[in-house]
Scaffold this active site. Structure first.
Site, mmCIF file in Angstrom:
data_model
loop_
_atom_site.group_PDB
_atom_site.id
_atom_site.type_symbol
_atom_site.label_atom_id
_atom_site.label_comp_id
_atom_site.label_asym_id
_atom_site.label_seq_id
_atom_site.Cartn_x
_atom_site.Cartn_y
_atom_site.Cartn_z
ATOM 1 N N ASP A 1 0.843 -1.215 0.000
ATOM 2 C CA ASP A 1 0.000 0.000 0.000
ATOM 3 C C ASP A 1 0.862 1.242 0.000
ATOM 4 O OD1 ASP A 1 -2.045 -1.731 0.629
ATOM 5 O OD2 ASP A 1 -1.896 -1.309 2.777
HETATM 6 N N1 URA Z 1 -1.121 -5.908 3.963
HETATM 7 C C1 URA Z 1 -1.507 -4.632 4.004
HETATM 8 O O1 URA Z 1 -2.458 -4.288 4.682
HETATM 9 N N2 URA Z 1 -0.820 -3.744 3.293
HETATM 10 C C2 URA Z 1 0.244 -4.061 2.538
HETATM 11 O O2 URA Z 1 0.840 -3.202 1.899
HETATM 12 C C3 URA Z 1 0.625 -5.404 2.503
HETATM 13 C C4 URA Z 1 -0.078 -6.304 3.242
#
Ligand code: URA
Length: 238
Positions: free
Chosen positions: A101
């Site tokens: 993310d």
């Molecule tokens: N889980 C999440 O919530 N975000 C990420 O970037 C990777 C795994």
């Protein structure tokens, strides 16, 4: 690169055999016979074996980056935000393996090896990803049990996870979580489901590849041990 090694990398012969070919006068660089196996071949030199041009096989590139918060992990972003590919200085067209993310930091691999994404991201290959999450409150035994054994996020039940509380403070806690899936915002959604919002999230390991001392925004090519691991995964492909 040494001429002898260059020929070997082109797949003409083994290094030892390549030395013989060079000494025999079968090899030309820029149309001149070169009999010195140690001759230094430059990037723009034209190498011929028995008057036929030979080419270096395209080597795949593998980088690991500590993705900073605020950078997107797609190769291009419709909103024009900074993306992970912009941070890597290479002539190869590399792209990220899986996603993190925008508000998650940590290790992400970038490569031009098309086979790798499937191996690294599909649960059937079992490549574990380790995260450190700072979450609101401290998950109790029931919450930990649910996280470890599967929680429903939207219409999906998560697989087994390893979950360990590393530190507990009055208002929040630091939790290590290891999963082998990669659903969109999976870790955040898992903690949301058990009532502990994630305040910050960092990925520190992908299989045997660890973030080590890389700071946010720093990257490096995978070293020989990490490449052996990648090779093992590819060989074990189901
Ligand atoms: N889980 C999440 O919530 N975000 C990420 O970037 C990777 C795994």
């Amino acid at each position: 690169m040494r001429l002898q090694k260059y020929l070997a990398h082109c797949g003409v012969a083994s290094r030892r055999k390549a030395e013989e070919l060079i000494i025999n006068g079968d090899v030309k660089v820029n149309n001149e016979i070169i009999i010195d196996p140690a001759f230094d071949v430059g990037e723009n030199d034209i190498v011929k074996y028995k008057n036929k041009r030979v080419y270096l096989s395209k080597k795949n590139k593998y980088f690991m980056l500590n993705k900073p918060i605020g950078v997107v992990s797609t190769a291009s972003d419709e909103k024009g935000r900074a993306n992970v590919v912009d941070l890597i200085d290479t002539d190869s067209r590399v792209y990220p393996v899986g996603r993190l993310d925008i508000d998650t930091s940590g290790i992400i691999l970038l490569t031009n090896d098309g086979e790798l994404t499937n191996i690294m991201t599909h649960p059937k290959y079992g490549v574990m990803k380790k995260y450190i999450a700072t979450v609101e409150g401290t998950p109790n035994a029931k919450a930990l049990y649910r996280l470890r054994n599967g929680v429903r996020i939207e219409n999906y039940v998560t697989g087994k996870a390893k979950v360990k509380i590393l530190k507990s403070y009055p208002t929040d806690s630091v939790v290590e979580i290891v999963i082998n899936e990669g659903k969109n915002r999976q870790v955040r959604k898992m903690f949301d489901t058990v009532g502990h919002r994630v305040k910050s999230l960092k990925r520190i390991e992908i299989g045997e590849i660890m973030i080590g001392g890389l700071n946010q925004g720093e990257y490096r090519e995978l070293d020989s041990t990490e490449m052996e691991y990648i090779q093992r995964l590819k060989n074990a492909k189901i």
